[in-house]
Design a protein around this motif. Structure first.
Motif, PDB file in Angstrom:
ATOM      1  N   GLU A   1      21.544  18.316   2.827  1.00  0.00           N
ATOM      2  CA  GLU A   1      21.881  17.158   1.880  1.00  0.00           C
ATOM      3  C   GLU A   1      21.910  15.858   2.803  1.00  0.00           C
ATOM      4  OE1 GLU A   1      25.663  18.036  -0.504  1.00  0.00           O
ATOM      5  OE2 GLU A   1      24.590  19.655  -0.814  1.00  0.00           O
TER       6      GLU A   1
ATOM      7  N   ASP B   1      17.696  10.041  -6.122  1.00  0.00           N
ATOM      8  CA  ASP B   1      19.017   9.775  -5.652  1.00  0.00           C
ATOM      9  C   ASP B   1      19.696   8.277  -6.265  1.00  0.00           C
ATOM     10  OD1 ASP B   1      18.807   7.844  -3.424  1.00  0.00           O
ATOM     11  OD2 ASP B   1      17.464   9.175  -2.656  1.00  0.00           O
TER      12      ASP B   1
ATOM     13  N   GLU C   1      26.058  16.200  -4.228  1.00  0.00           N
ATOM     14  CA  GLU C   1      25.486  17.215  -4.985  1.00  0.00           C
ATOM     15  C   GLU C   1      26.415  18.022  -6.047  1.00  0.00           C
ATOM     16  OE1 GLU C   1      21.893  17.895  -4.832  1.00  0.00           O
ATOM     17  OE2 GLU C   1      21.926  16.341  -3.537  1.00  0.00           O
TER      18      GLU C   1
ATOM     19  N   ASP D   1      26.812  18.095  -9.989  1.00  0.00           N
ATOM     20  CA  ASP D   1      26.667  19.391 -10.602  1.00  0.00           C
ATOM     21  C   ASP D   1      27.745  19.559 -11.893  1.00  0.00           C
ATOM     22  OD1 ASP D   1      24.240  20.078  -9.119  1.00  0.00           O
ATOM     23  OD2 ASP D   1      25.792  21.508  -7.972  1.00  0.00           O
TER      24      ASP D   1
ATOM     25  N   HIS E   1      18.753  14.726 -11.446  1.00  0.00           N
ATOM     26  CA  HIS E   1      19.749  15.411 -10.253  1.00  0.00           C
ATOM     27  C   HIS E   1      18.991  16.761 -10.026  1.00  0.00           C
ATOM     28  CE1 HIS E   1      23.059  16.518  -7.937  1.00  0.00           C
ATOM     29  NE2 HIS E   1      23.098  17.507  -8.327  1.00  0.00           N
TER      30      HIS E   1
ATOM     31  N   ARG F   1      15.323  17.370  -7.275  1.00  0.00           N
ATOM     32  CA  ARG F   1      15.957  17.768  -6.122  1.00  0.00           C
ATOM     33  C   ARG F   1      14.898  17.952  -4.913  1.00  0.00           C
ATOM     34  NH1 ARG F   1      19.924  21.776  -7.685  1.00  0.00           N
ATOM     35  NH2 ARG F   1      21.547  20.194  -7.446  1.00  0.00           N
TER      36      ARG F   1
END
Lengths: 126, 264, 312
Positions: free
Chosen positions: A6, B46, C98, C102, C293, C297
């Motif tokens: 991440e 993002d 993240e 979610d 999202h 990814r």
């Protein structure tokens, strides 16, 4: 964090003018420092000008504890190192028919506001 | 513009015609791409990048406004009329820029390659005989600097990441290449533009300089250089477009056509 | 130090008006209340981008196009600031960006009722900027003195930007109000459409136990009803001054009680919309967020992967 999949947190610091220090403005998530720099510009400076930006990985920041007020304790009198500790100068100078000299006055004389020596308004971004 | 107005500005009609054509190319390129960019609002991979990309979109639309204002000064309609009430056949953008975005790889690739082209093109305008244009592009180039700075690492990383990302980027190269050649066209007025000193270089020199800068980026990204790009069937610089532009204009003007006389 | 003593010490700090930082010790309850509030606030900003985003491609002038782009961008930027605050609170619970997003897709975090609703005309874009943002600004301004310092800091930034949003929304609706008959009608219909949602937006009249705990912790200072009254104070006269009507025949200011009396919004209907994502646009907009999202990814993963490859 070697296996990080991440984004990483970067703290963002902005220098608004060359004569200013960098100031912390917040943090953001980015995949790498270079992307952190370019996204920082738009996430924190959409309406403000700046001359320099720092991004620092969160883990590289060392800080004092936030809830230990004693870390900054300065309880006893330290007027001896402050201007306010020398208020008697004014009275003493009076006996010589003079007055105490303050830094502001010197600055004022060297940079009279009337002569346009004030910092010029920054140029608008066009 | 009437002959009278042109004469007042001291512009002979050949000069004015070439200048107008050039300004339409610049305005329409930027407006198409800015509009397409804005479609990513709220949808970018993002959040931080979403915000940054939106600034790029705003810059492009802002640059379009600058060029449209110059057109208005030359006697063309006002910028809003030009943006919202002009048929596709009157648009002079390259066909590449009216295409839908595709995925993020194609979005980044197209934008980067266009910005690189625009950097070369505006360099060729820095000493334009039309002073207002020369002055404006000097400012615009400073803003575009950030675009290249921001887009380049995205392009290189996605291409070098291997796997899905690399495949998508290679696919994007193929797709973009099919229409890329149209960017370099200066349309029917190319000779006149150069003759009048409006732009320093023609299509071949623009391409050569662009290629000199694009190739090293492809090398750095590990992407195979596909050779000179194809020239699309429709030359947008001559007003020939795909249906995507008609659709784009229809969307953009949906509210405005509701009551063209109203103030919005 | 045992838990009770720590808790007592913490409450003393709160009562002294001290501000709490992310790395300070805090009761689990405080962390969870804050996280719930700021998580919802953050995702609401992000979901709040969508109703106006629908009008970005169609904004009727170039100036409007640029302005609404900038406004939607600010909403995303506010989402960014708030999510960062939520992420730091959620870190000890093993959650990051993240996971927080979610949660939104899985319906584990709610977002404001207003962003579940339709915005079918350009006037809706104006009314969102004017009244929805107006309501949100009142909410946010009331939180400026919150006991959680990282929240207070981003709210300061957010409120400063909201002042542009207010002007942006007002300019759209003022133009419509001074426009053609058709434009005025479009504006009136949008006000009719949003009114009930706006009243619900501030939350139930009664102070729920969770809301009371937030007040105890000085996370928030004002009650829902105080804020709703403030909204009515500021906006009812302005709406009426434009010759628009408010779709509530019982709405009036009661001089004796010194407050606005109004028809209650359908608490059950909106409660369900928010709890189960059952609004007219809930699914579609969550779908958009899912596109960003989940379907994007691969981009985030590739960017991290490529950076690491470069670093070694």
């Amino acid at each position: 964090m070697a296996d990080r999949r991440e984004y990483e947190v970067f703290e963002v610091f902005v220098r608004k003018k060359k004569t200013d220090a960098h100031v912390h403005v917040g943090s953001l998530n980015a995949p790498s420092p270079d992307i952190a720099l370019t996204t920082a510009r738009e996430n924190f400076l959409r309406r403000e000008n700046a001359v320099n930006l720092w991004v620092v990985p969160r883990g590289e920041i060392h800080e004092t504890p936030c809830d230990e007020g004693d870390w900054f304790a300065r309880e006893l009198d330290r007027k001896y190192r402050e201007v306010s500790g020398y208020s008697e100068n004014g009275r003493l100078w009076k006996t010589y028919r003079e007055r105490a000299l303050y830094l502001e006055e010197i600055v004022q004389d060297l940079h009279p506001p009337s002569q346009g020596n004030r910092p010029r308004p920054r140029r608008e971004r066009t | 513009m009437t002959m009278e107005q042109a004469a007042q500005m001291g512009l002979e009609s050949g000069y004015r015609q070439a200048l107008t054509a050039l300004l339409y190319q610049l305005a329409d390129d930027e407006l198409c791409l800015g509009h397409r960019d804005s479609e990513w609002l709220g949808l970018a991979p993002d959040i931080e990048g979403d915000v940054a990309f939106s600034s790029i979109a705003q810059d492009e639309v802002g640059h379009a406004v600058f060029y449209l204002e110059r057109l208005h000064e030359l006697g063309e309609k006002d910028p809003d009329s030009l943006a919202f009430f002009r048929g596709a056949e009157a648009w002079r953008n390259a066909v590449l820029l009216e295409q839908p975005n595709g995925d993020w790889a194609r979005t980044i690739l197209r934008h980067f390659l266009y910005d690189l082209f625009d950097d070369v093109r505006t360099e060729a305008l820095l000493h334009s005989s039309y002073e207002p244009l020369a002055q404006g592009v000097a400012k615009i180039r400073r803003e575009e600097h950030y675009h290249l700075l921001h887009l380049k690492p995205w392009l290189i990383r996605l291409a070098r990441a291997g796997g899905d990302a690399q495949e998508r980027m290679e696919q994007a190269v193929m797709e973009v290449w099919a229409q890329l050649g149209g960017l370099f066209s200066l349309g029917a007025e190319e000779e006149e533009m150069i003759h009048h000193g409006l732009i320093a270089w023609g299509r071949e020199e623009l391409y050569r300089r662009w290629e000199d800068r694009a190739k090293p980026v492809f090398a750095e990204a590990g992407l195979k250089w596909p050779g000179p790009p194809s020239v699309p069937e429709q030359d947008g610089r001559r007003g020939r477009h795909t249906d995507h532009l008609t659709e784009l204009i229809r969307t953009m003007s949906e509210v405005a056509v509701g009551d063209p006389a109203a103030r919005w | 130090m045992n838990q009770d003593a720590r808790h007592a010490q913490f409450m003393e700090r709160i009562e002294r008006g001290e501000k709490i930082e992310a790395t300070d010790w805090m009761p689990d309850e405080y962390r969870k209340l804050l996280l719930k509030l700021i998580h919802m606030h953050g995702v609401s900003e992000i979901m709040g981008a969508f109703p106006e985003k629908e009008w970005v491609p169609k904004a009727p002038t170039l100036k409007r196009k640029l302005a609404i782009m900038a406004k939607v961008q600010d909403e995303m930027g506010h989402g960014q600031l708030l999510l960062r605050v939520a992420e730091d609170l959620a870190a000890p619970l093993g959650k990051g960006r993240e996971e927080l997003l979610d949660d939104l897709l899985a319906g584990r975090v709610k977002f404001h009722n207003v962003f579940h609703m339709e915005s079918p005309t350009w006037a809706d874009a104006g009314v969102i900027g004017w009244l929805v943002d107006g309501a949100a600004i009142i909410n946010q301004a009331a939180l400026l003195d919150t006991s959680y310092a990282p929240y207070a800091r981003v709210l300061k930034r957010i409120c400063a930007e909201e002042s542009f949003h207010m002007q942006h929304g007002e300019n759209i609706i003022l133009t419509l109000a001074r426009g053609t008959k058709g434009q005025r009608q479009m504006l009136q219909e949008a006000v009719d459409r949003w009114w009930e949602s706006l009243l619900f937006f501030f939350g139930p009249v009664e102070v729920t136990p969770a809301a009371q705990r937030m007040i105890d912790y000085r996370i928030r200072i004002k009650t829902n009803e105080e804020l709703r009254q403030q909204f009515l104070n500021k906006y009812v006269p302005r709406i009426r001054s434009l010759g628009l009507t408010i779709p509530d025949p019982h709405l009036r200011y009661d001089e004796k009680q010194k407050k606005w009396l109004y028809t209650q919004p359908d608490w059950e209907k909106f409660g369900e919309i928010v709890r189960y994502n059952r609004g007219p646009k809930s699914e579609e907009r969550i779908g958009l967020r899912r596109f960003a999202h989940e379907e994007q990814r691969w981009v985030r993963e590739a960017m991290v992967r490529a950076h690491k490859m470069q670093a070694v």
